[in-house]
Design a protein around this motif. Structure first.
Motif, mmCIF file in Angstrom:
data_model
loop_
_atom_site.group_PDB
_atom_site.id
_atom_site.type_symbol
_atom_site.label_atom_id
_atom_site.label_comp_id
_atom_site.label_asym_id
_atom_site.label_seq_id
_atom_site.Cartn_x
_atom_site.Cartn_y
_atom_site.Cartn_z
ATOM 1 N N ILE A 135 0.830 -1.206 0.000
ATOM 2 C CA ILE A 135 0.000 0.000 0.000
ATOM 3 C C ILE A 135 0.864 1.255 0.000
ATOM 4 N N ALA A 136 1.945 1.232 0.754
ATOM 5 C CA ALA A 136 2.853 2.390 0.775
ATOM 6 C C ALA A 136 3.424 2.663 -0.611
ATOM 7 N N ARG A 137 3.775 1.613 -1.325
ATOM 8 C CA ARG A 137 4.299 1.786 -2.680
ATOM 9 C C ARG A 137 3.219 2.331 -3.618
ATOM 10 N N ILE A 138 2.006 1.811 -3.505
ATOM 11 C CA ILE A 138 0.907 2.312 -4.340
ATOM 12 C C ILE A 138 0.644 3.782 -4.044
ATOM 13 N N GLU A 139 0.638 4.138 -2.775
ATOM 14 C CA GLU A 139 0.417 5.543 -2.425
ATOM 15 C C GLU A 139 1.517 6.435 -2.999
ATOM 16 N N ALA A 140 2.751 5.951 -3.001
ATOM 17 C CA ALA A 140 3.846 6.734 -3.571
ATOM 18 C C ALA A 140 3.638 6.937 -5.070
ATOM 19 N N ILE A 141 3.209 5.883 -5.767
ATOM 20 C CA ILE A 141 2.933 6.000 -7.207
ATOM 21 C C ILE A 141 1.830 7.017 -7.445
ATOM 22 N N TRP A 142 0.748 6.895 -6.717
ATOM 23 C CA TRP A 142 -0.376 7.829 -6.896
ATOM 24 C C TRP A 142 0.070 9.263 -6.621
ATOM 25 N N ARG A 143 0.758 9.479 -5.525
ATOM 26 C CA ARG A 143 1.188 10.833 -5.157
ATOM 27 C C ARG A 143 2.095 11.426 -6.228
ATOM 28 N N ASP A 144 3.064 10.647 -6.679
ATOM 29 C CA ASP A 144 4.001 11.162 -7.677
ATOM 30 C C ASP A 144 3.294 11.497 -8.987
ATOM 31 N N CYS A 145 2.385 10.626 -9.416
ATOM 32 C CA CYS A 145 1.672 10.874 -10.677
ATOM 33 C C CYS A 145 0.749 12.087 -10.554
ATOM 34 N N LEU A 146 0.016 12.159 -9.461
ATOM 35 C CA LEU A 146 -0.899 13.287 -9.280
ATOM 36 C C LEU A 146 -0.137 14.601 -9.169
ATOM 37 N N ASP A 147 0.997 14.595 -8.484
ATOM 38 C CA ASP A 147 1.812 15.808 -8.374
ATOM 39 C C ASP A 147 2.392 16.215 -9.726
ATOM 40 N N THR A 148 2.860 15.222 -10.473
ATOM 41 C CA THR A 148 3.541 15.516 -11.733
ATOM 42 C C THR A 148 2.574 15.966 -12.822
ATOM 43 N N TYR A 149 1.413 15.312 -12.892
ATOM 44 C CA TYR A 149 0.511 15.545 -14.028
ATOM 45 C C TYR A 149 -0.738 16.331 -13.648
ATOM 46 N N GLY A 150 -0.852 16.700 -12.384
ATOM 47 C CA GLY A 150 -1.857 17.665 -11.987
ATOM 48 C C GLY A 150 -3.246 17.137 -11.727
ATOM 49 N N GLY A 151 -3.471 15.822 -11.867
ATOM 50 C CA GLY A 151 -4.777 15.240 -11.590
ATOM 51 C C GLY A 151 -5.827 15.702 -12.592
ATOM 52 N N PRO A 152 -7.080 15.380 -12.365
ATOM 53 C CA PRO A 152 -7.605 14.692 -11.174
ATOM 54 C C PRO A 152 -7.300 13.191 -11.134
ATOM 55 N N PHE A 153 -6.912 12.628 -12.314
ATOM 56 C CA PHE A 153 -6.551 11.221 -12.356
ATOM 57 C C PHE A 153 -5.029 11.105 -12.516
ATOM 58 N N LEU A 154 -4.499 9.919 -12.606
ATOM 59 C CA LEU A 154 -3.058 9.731 -12.469
ATOM 60 C C LEU A 154 -2.255 10.481 -13.517
ATOM 61 N N PHE A 155 -2.784 10.555 -14.737
ATOM 62 C CA PHE A 155 -2.071 11.265 -15.804
ATOM 63 C C PHE A 155 -2.951 12.357 -16.405
ATOM 64 N N GLY A 156 -3.717 12.999 -15.546
ATOM 65 C CA GLY A 156 -4.612 14.062 -15.971
ATOM 66 C C GLY A 156 -6.012 13.527 -16.171
ATOM 67 N N PHE A 158 -8.752 10.415 -17.137
ATOM 68 C CA PHE A 158 -8.867 8.983 -16.863
ATOM 69 C C PHE A 158 -8.320 8.177 -18.041
ATOM 70 N N GLY A 159 -7.528 7.157 -17.735
ATOM 71 C CA GLY A 159 -6.950 6.321 -18.781
ATOM 72 C C GLY A 159 -6.643 4.927 -18.277
ATOM 73 N N ILE A 160 -5.828 4.218 -19.044
ATOM 74 C CA ILE A 160 -5.509 2.833 -18.711
ATOM 75 C C ILE A 160 -4.901 2.714 -17.319
ATOM 76 N N ALA A 161 -4.004 3.617 -16.960
ATOM 77 C CA ALA A 161 -3.355 3.511 -15.651
ATOM 78 C C ALA A 161 -4.382 3.557 -14.518
ATOM 79 N N ASP A 162 -5.366 4.434 -14.642
ATOM 80 C CA ASP A 162 -6.410 4.497 -13.610
ATOM 81 C C ASP A 162 -7.230 3.211 -13.588
#
Length: 217
Positions: A135-156, A158-162
């Motif tokens: 879970i800690a690793r998943i949270e790190a992935i989510w946080r990094d993606c949301l910070d980098t790409y601005g949300g609201p989904f992982l890469f802006g 909704f897509g395959i990653a979500d």
């Protein structure tokens, strides 16, 4: 096209391609096959004789089959380039593929200890050290993606990653592990995404049960 899926309440692998097809409005016929029944594999093979008899499975009009959730996602991305199933930016697309593949092949402790059962509530249970590390690793992935790409989904958008992480969202909703504010907010956004809502609603209406997945030891 036909998409063969397992029970919406339990089948995390089936959820992923179903969400992709539904979210992007790609026409398909759904064939739901109950899991863990004596006739499960024969029912799959009746629709997809060239497959290994596993779900999910995308069956073309000519009978050819694509199985495995990530393989189906890649097939759909190739076939429907008008939809941004993967991010358009090459660097973002590489990263989206990496985190999707990591979800596809990893997090065994989370899968084993916090299985998907949308109808159940096992709040606070099975928070083993291994599951919490996943879970800690998943949270790190989510946080990094949301910070980098601005949300609201992982890469802006909704897509395959979500879609790949949607079953994790379902697990978190059932098992209620402690999450950061960022992760909690992403879980809530995912739950209100229309395709995810539709999957949840259908899961709650299902009556087929798998006894050993409905009980937490």
């Amino acid at each position: 096209m036909k998409l063969l899926i397992g029970d919406k309440n339990y089948s995390s692998w089936s959820m992923r391609p179903w969400l992709i097809l539904t979210h992007f409005g790609i026409p398909f016929d759904e064939v739901l096959i109950h899991l863990n029944d004596p006739g499960t594999k024969s029912a799959i093979l009746a629709h997809a004789p060239t497959s290994p008899g596993k779900l999910p499975c995308l069956v073309e009009d000519d009978g050819s089959a694509t199985w495995d959730s990530l393989a189906i996602a890649e097939t759909l991305a190739e076939r429907y380039p008008q939809h941004a199933l993967w991010p358009r930016d090459p660097a973002a697309r590489r990263r989206a593929r990496c985190v999707s593949a990591e979800m596809h092949s990893g997090f065994g402790e989370l899968r084993s200890n916090m299985w998907m059962n949308i109808r159940a509530s096992f709040a606070g249970k099975n928070a083993t050290p291994g599951a919490m590390a996943d879970i800690a690793r998943i949270e790190a992935i989510w946080r990094d993606c949301l910070d980098t790409y601005g949300g609201p989904f992982l890469f802006g958008d909704f897509g395959i990653a979500d879609a790949m992480y949607a079953p994790v969202v379902m697990r978190f909703n059932t098992w209620r592990p402690a999450l950061s504010e960022v992760s909690t907010a992403y879980v809530e956004r995912m739950k209100t995404q229309p395709a995810v809502e539709a999957w949840i609603d259908a899961a709650l209406r299902e009556t087929h049960r798998i006894a050993y997945q409905d009980v937490c030891p």
